[in-house]
Design a protein around this motif. Structure first.
Motif, short mmCIF file in Angstrom:
data_model
loop_
_atom_site.label_atom_id
_atom_site.label_comp_id
_atom_site.label_asym_id
_atom_site.label_seq_id
_atom_site.Cartn_x
_atom_site.Cartn_y
_atom_site.Cartn_z
N ARG A 659 -28.90 -3.59 13.45
CA ARG A 659 -29.29 -3.94 12.28
C ARG A 659 -29.03 -3.53 10.70
O ARG A 659 -29.22 -3.14 9.69
CB ARG A 659 -28.79 -1.40 12.16
CG ARG A 659 -28.31 -0.99 12.00
CD ARG A 659 -27.72 0.22 12.04
NE ARG A 659 -26.26 0.81 12.24
CZ ARG A 659 -25.65 0.10 11.95
NH1 ARG A 659 -24.80 -0.81 12.87
NH2 ARG A 659 -24.07 1.05 11.69
N LEU A 662 -29.70 -6.78 9.88
CA LEU A 662 -31.27 -7.20 9.19
C LEU A 662 -31.02 -6.56 7.25
O LEU A 662 -32.27 -7.20 7.02
CB LEU A 662 -31.75 -6.13 10.02
CG LEU A 662 -34.03 -6.00 9.09
CD1 LEU A 662 -34.16 -6.61 9.80
CD2 LEU A 662 -34.14 -3.76 9.96
N PHE A 697 -35.74 1.03 14.26
CA PHE A 697 -35.15 -0.56 14.02
C PHE A 697 -34.37 0.17 15.03
O PHE A 697 -33.83 -0.96 16.39
CB PHE A 697 -35.04 -0.88 13.08
CG PHE A 697 -33.98 -2.39 14.11
CD1 PHE A 697 -35.09 -3.71 13.85
CD2 PHE A 697 -33.01 -2.33 13.89
CE1 PHE A 697 -34.63 -4.85 14.40
CE2 PHE A 697 -32.31 -4.27 14.18
CZ PHE A 697 -33.38 -5.52 13.76
N ALA A 700 -35.73 0.75 18.57
CA ALA A 700 -35.96 -0.56 19.02
C ALA A 700 -34.78 -1.78 20.07
O ALA A 700 -34.79 -2.37 20.99
CB ALA A 700 -37.08 -1.22 18.36
N THR A 701 -33.72 -1.56 19.04
CA THR A 701 -32.64 -2.35 19.98
C THR A 701 -31.95 -1.58 20.73
O THR A 701 -31.56 -2.28 21.85
CB THR A 701 -31.75 -2.96 18.80
OG1 THR A 701 -31.57 -1.16 18.33
CG2 THR A 701 -31.96 -3.17 17.25
N THR A 714 -41.97 -1.53 21.89
CA THR A 714 -40.96 -1.80 21.35
C THR A 714 -41.60 -2.71 20.53
O THR A 714 -40.62 -2.61 19.13
CB THR A 714 -39.64 -2.39 22.24
OG1 THR A 714 -38.88 -1.44 23.23
CG2 THR A 714 -38.83 -3.16 21.23
N ALA A 715 -42.29 -3.59 20.76
CA ALA A 715 -43.30 -4.86 20.22
C ALA A 715 -43.57 -3.90 18.94
O ALA A 715 -44.15 -4.12 17.49
CB ALA A 715 -43.77 -5.98 20.54
N ILE A 717 -43.26 -1.03 17.72
CA ILE A 717 -42.03 -0.14 16.65
C ILE A 717 -41.29 -1.02 15.78
O ILE A 717 -41.37 -1.20 14.46
CB ILE A 717 -41.24 0.21 17.63
CG1 ILE A 717 -41.91 1.73 18.77
CG2 ILE A 717 -39.93 0.42 16.72
CD1 ILE A 717 -40.59 2.23 19.82
N LEU A 718 -41.18 -2.47 16.25
CA LEU A 718 -40.72 -3.08 15.20
C LEU A 718 -41.95 -3.39 14.37
O LEU A 718 -41.30 -4.24 13.25
CB LEU A 718 -40.24 -4.81 16.25
CG LEU A 718 -39.33 -4.62 17.03
CD1 LEU A 718 -39.15 -5.95 17.73
CD2 LEU A 718 -37.67 -4.93 16.39
N VAL A 721 -41.73 -1.31 11.69
CA VAL A 721 -40.98 -1.67 11.22
C VAL A 721 -40.43 -2.48 10.10
O VAL A 721 -40.57 -2.58 8.66
CB VAL A 721 -38.87 -1.87 11.92
CG1 VAL A 721 -38.08 -2.37 11.38
CG2 VAL A 721 -39.23 -0.54 13.08
N PHE A 722 -41.73 -3.71 10.15
CA PHE A 722 -41.56 -4.64 9.15
C PHE A 722 -42.33 -3.70 8.13
O PHE A 722 -41.84 -4.29 6.65
CB PHE A 722 -42.09 -6.13 10.26
CG PHE A 722 -42.80 -6.29 9.21
CD1 PHE A 722 -41.55 -7.97 9.00
CD2 PHE A 722 -43.77 -7.39 9.12
CE1 PHE A 722 -41.60 -9.17 7.85
CE2 PHE A 722 -44.09 -8.52 8.14
CZ PHE A 722 -43.34 -9.13 7.68
#
Length: 874
Positions: A659, A662, A697, A700-701, A714-715, A717-718, A721-722
């Motif tokens: 994190r 990122l 994030f 997700a990790t 998870t995808a 959620i990412l 996040v983006f």
């Protein structure tokens, strides 16, 4: 199987930070005395005492030594590095060659002090003695770097020295940099006899600022403040699910604010928190990883930031308060996200917290307590400002004395409150029964430790019409003086308030804490002093040879001019260098080499990257190297406490720190995270949205949100996040971000632009080295009124129209864009330099509208996962 004994965590700190030599009582006493003298010398030069003594006695040397302080500073660092850090296995004695090296190193530094007037009369015309002393100093410095910092920094410095001495023989290097080589005399004079190399900006910052902050932190730790931080964190969070791990995060953040070393931070808090984490169910590797991630992130937290904050002030040329402002939001977000990761780990393992006597404190109450604490601190600050404003007409310029009286009364009141409770002892984490302490007696039992921190923050940040904000050096000096008073008096004062029992013993204990703080501060500075001196070799080589152009062209060639690839390469370079370098040295090296390249490639891609964002990017990845296998020393220190595998500890710690990795990429493309040109209410929105994004994030990790996440969840959620971090990406796909003007229309647009509104100017000209056309982007902000031509002329850009083209002349030295354009482009080639276009931000929809679909998608994920949840989310 190796017969080599396993090092304890304390041994690792000694070997890496403070010196592991144990050569008997005589040498130990000498090292102890040198540490005390060094700390007192730094306090002396930071105070007004030199000027006062010079005025009282008429002896100017009392004041002159301040100007020569960096030479004395390095002399102490070299002397202590040689005596405290063994080489070739001599841990139990100081061999003759070490005594010789110590004397030579001190002589080479003090030579510049004793003969400064003679040296000033022959600048650049170095005598044989000058060169001999310079060579001796360089050799001793390299050996000291090897002792205290390991081989990597020595190798890097050696490569740069080879470039300085032999680079002139390379036609390729000569074509890139126009460097024709340097003689031994010229190079040694450049590195040692002036302030372009070893005694440059980095060592100057170490002398004037870093030492005082490190001394302040050491004094606070030895007086008991570090233990108070840990106990308050345990009392607040220890009873929650996975409480000791959460307390490790909070206590590491508090100690990391004033600590310059992630390894020392790991041992300070980890000695207590790691066994507690293991006790409630964390594996040794995960317990160590939580502490490592917490402790390395402590260097992200203002005000000290692993000493890099003060270097940024010099390199970026912005006020210290601005560095703190830019660093604050990412640090807070990163720590809250780490707390959330720990919480998710605890949920997955079904862990509980520690038992706690008295009333339980839930998450809502903890949040209320934090908010109340911030509001109370703000109220106290405003009250002090108000009282001083009321007293200003009665005692002009003297209200500081009233403030000191209020501070003294507050200190006495807090010590009296503390005396009503038992002293905060250091608990045994390996005890059979460990309970979280009650909050009230723990908080009030050491609340006076917060006063020196209050003094530090006040001096650094408070400014009104009648109050001036102090420099970082003066702020640290007065905070350290406040901490010295606390260390000396808090024990005897509590003894007096308790009836005078054991007053003499407590007074002696307080003096012992003070002396131990002086010693620890100097020992903690050995590595930093040597590192900043050695890093000066690299910076000096860059100024002598133009080495950054070589590195820059190699990296640019590999990246193909793609900014994202370039950033990934710089991140990898920072991680690799950081495996063997302390954070401070790593930051100096990589920022000196790569900051200009990132700015250049960003400009070619049409992205204006603020300089502070580039420096923060490099700094973040340098910190992450402390837990990056296979060399991350903080992971080895944590593993020595947890008895886990150090490589696994580092890998898990790095997974927690993804994190943090990122964030640097995000604030390169979204400078709102650094609070650049952001108003108060917008800053609150940025904080809230960024925090939610970072927590998602982290989820997700970890593969766990409300329940264990499926791959598509998870995808999704990412994707959320983006969108929360980069809403402008989607808006750019719908609407063009800029209005583009070319030719005469560009000049007209610049004339119509309101003052203070930024525009981007795309310039194309032949590259100075290759002759091929290259493009860069300039950030242009008109300050006054006038037509477009006049505004460009005011900024040093001379433009004339030729048909539909806007031709550009070479800017004059000293004008804003001279460094950017004249050093990289050929204005006298076959192709003329020209302005291709002017870009002005378009009036379009607010990018925050894309938060709506992002939160709707998040709500869908919550609805899908809620039926699968097997336990409460908090």
């Amino acid at each position: 199987m190796s017969d080599k004994p396993e090092l304890s965590a304390e041994d690792m700190v000694a070997a890496a930070d403070t010196g592991a030599r144990n050569a008997g009582p005589a040498v130990s006493r000498l090292i102890f005395a040198l540490c005390i003298i060094w700390s007192l010398f730094q306090l002396y030069i930071a105070s007004k005492l030199p000027g006062v003594l010079a005025q009282m006695t008429g002896v100017s040397e009392f004041a002159n030594i301040v100007a020569q302080a960096r030479y004395v500073h390095l002399a102490f660092a070299l002397l202590l590095a040689t005596l405290a850090f063994p080489i070739m296995g001599h841990r139990d004695r100081v061999p003759v060659y070490d005594w010789v090296l110590a004397i030579l190193g001190v002589a080479a530094c003090l030579y510049l002090v004793v003969f400064r007037f003679e040296i000033a009369q022959r600048p650049g015309l170095w005598s044989t003695t000058d060169i001999v002393m310079s060579g001796i100093g360089m050799v001793v410095l390299m050996i000291a770097a090897f002792r205290s910092l390991g081989l990597p920094l020595v190798v890097i410095c050696g490569l740069f020295l080879c470039l300085a001495f032999f680079g002139g023989y390379s036609e390729w290097i000569g074509n890139l940099t126009n460097y024709g080589g340097a003689s031994f005399s010229k190079a040694m004079g450049h590195y040692w006899m002036q302030t372009e190399g070893v005694f440059g900006v980095a060592l100057g910052v170490s002398t004037t600022m870093i030492f005082l902050f490190v001394l302040f932190g050491a004094m606070l730790e030895k007086a008991g403040g570090g233990n108070w931080f840990i106990k308050v964190a345990i009392s607040l969070l220890g009873a929650l699910r996975g409480g000791p791990a959460k307390a490790a995060v909070l206590s590491s953040m508090m100690t990391g604010m004033i600590s310059g070393s992630s390894i020392a931070n790991t041992v300070t808090t980890g000695t207590f928190t790691i066994p507690l984490m293991k006790r409630i169910g964390f594996s040794p590797e995960k317990a160590g990883a939580v502490e490592v991630a917490s402790s390395t992130n402590g260097q992200l937290t203002p005000p000290v930031m692993g000493a890099a904050a003060f270097l940024m002030v010099e390199y970026v040329n912005i006020p210290y308060i601005e560095v703190v402002k830019h660093a604050f939001l990412p640090a807070v977000i990163s720590y809250i996200a780490l707390l959330y990761i720990v919480h998710l780990e605890s949920l997955k393992m079904g862990l509980k917290g520690l038992e706690k006597p008295g009333r339980a404190i839930g998450v809502p109450m903890i949040l209320i307590l934090f908010l109340t604490g911030f509001l109370a601190m703000a109220a106290i600050t405003m009250a002090v400002i108000g009282i001083r404003a009321l007293l200003e007409p009665l005692m002009p310029g003297e209200t500081i004395y009233a403030a000191l009286v209020m501070l003294a009364l507050a200190y006495l009141a807090l010590v009296y409150l503390a005396s009503r409770y038992p002293d905060i002892e250091v608990d045994d984490p390996d005890a059979q029964v460990v309970a979280a302490p009650r909050l009230t007696p723990t908080l009030l039992g050491g609340a006076y430790y917060a006063l020196p921190i209050f003094v530090l923050v006040w001096n650094l940040m408070i400014r009104t019409d009648t109050l001036e904000r102090l420099s970082p050096a003066l702020s640290a000096f007065w905070a350290t003086i406040a901490m010295v008073i606390v260390a000396l008096t808090h024990r005897p004062l509590k003894a007096m308030f308790r009836g005078g029992r054991e007053l003499a013993h407590e007074t002696a204990m307080g003096f012992g804490d003070f002396v131990a703080g002086l010693e620890a501060g100097a020992r903690n500075m050995i590595g930093i002093g040597v590192a900043t001196g050695a890093a000066g070799i690299i910076v000096g080589t860059i100024s002598l040879t133009g080495a950054h152009q070589i590195i820059g062209q190699v990296i640019e060639t590999i990246s193909g001019g793609n900014l994202m690839i370039l950033l990934i390469l710089v991140a990898i370079l920072s991680l690799v260098l950081g495996m063997g370098l302390p954070t401070t040295a790593n930051y100096i090296v990589v920022s000196s080499l790569m900051a200009p390249v990132i700015l250049s490639v960003g400009a070619q891609a049409g992205l204006i990257v603020p300089l502070i964002a580039v420096h923060m990017f490099v700094f973040y990845f340098g910190i992450l190297a402390d837990d990056t296998p296979p060399v991350g020393l903080a992971a080895y220190a944590a593993a020595a406490i947890s008895r886990g595998d150090p490589i696994k500890t580092g890998l898990v710690g790095f997974s927690y720190d993804i994190r943090t990795a990122l964030l640097p990429f995000l604030f390169i493309f979204n400078t709102d995270l650094l609070l650049i040109d952001v108003g108060f209410f917008h800053a609150i929105l940025v904080f809230c949205v960024s925090l939610v994004a970072m927590l998602l994030f982290a989820a997700a990790t970890q593969g766990y949100f409300i329940a264990k996440s499926r791959l598509w969840e998870t995808a999704a959620i990412l994707l959320v996040v983006f969108t929360l971090f980069r809403p402008g990406f989607w808006l750019d796909m719908i609407e063009e971000p800029f209005q583009v003007f070319e030719g005469p229309a560009a000049i007209q647009a610049l004339g119509d632009l309101p003052a203070g509104t930024p525009a981007r100017i795309e310039v194309t000209a032949p590259d100075f080295d290759t002759g091929k056309l290259a493009t860069t982007t300039l950030q242009f902000v008109p300050e006054g009124e006038g037509d477009g031509m006049a505004r460009l002329e005011a900024a040093g850009l001379t433009v004339f129209e030729e048909g539909s083209m806007l031709l550009l002349e070479e800017p004059f030295p000293g004008t804003p864009f001279f460094e950017t354009l004249a050093n990289g482009f050929d204005f006298y080639g076959d192709e003329p330099a020209r302005i291709d276009s002017v870009k002005i931000e378009a009036d379009r929809l607010p990018k925050e509208l894309f938060f709506i679909p992002a939160f709707l998608l998040l709500a869908l994920i919550v609805m899908v996962q809620r039926p699968r949840a097997t336990q409460p989310a908090f």
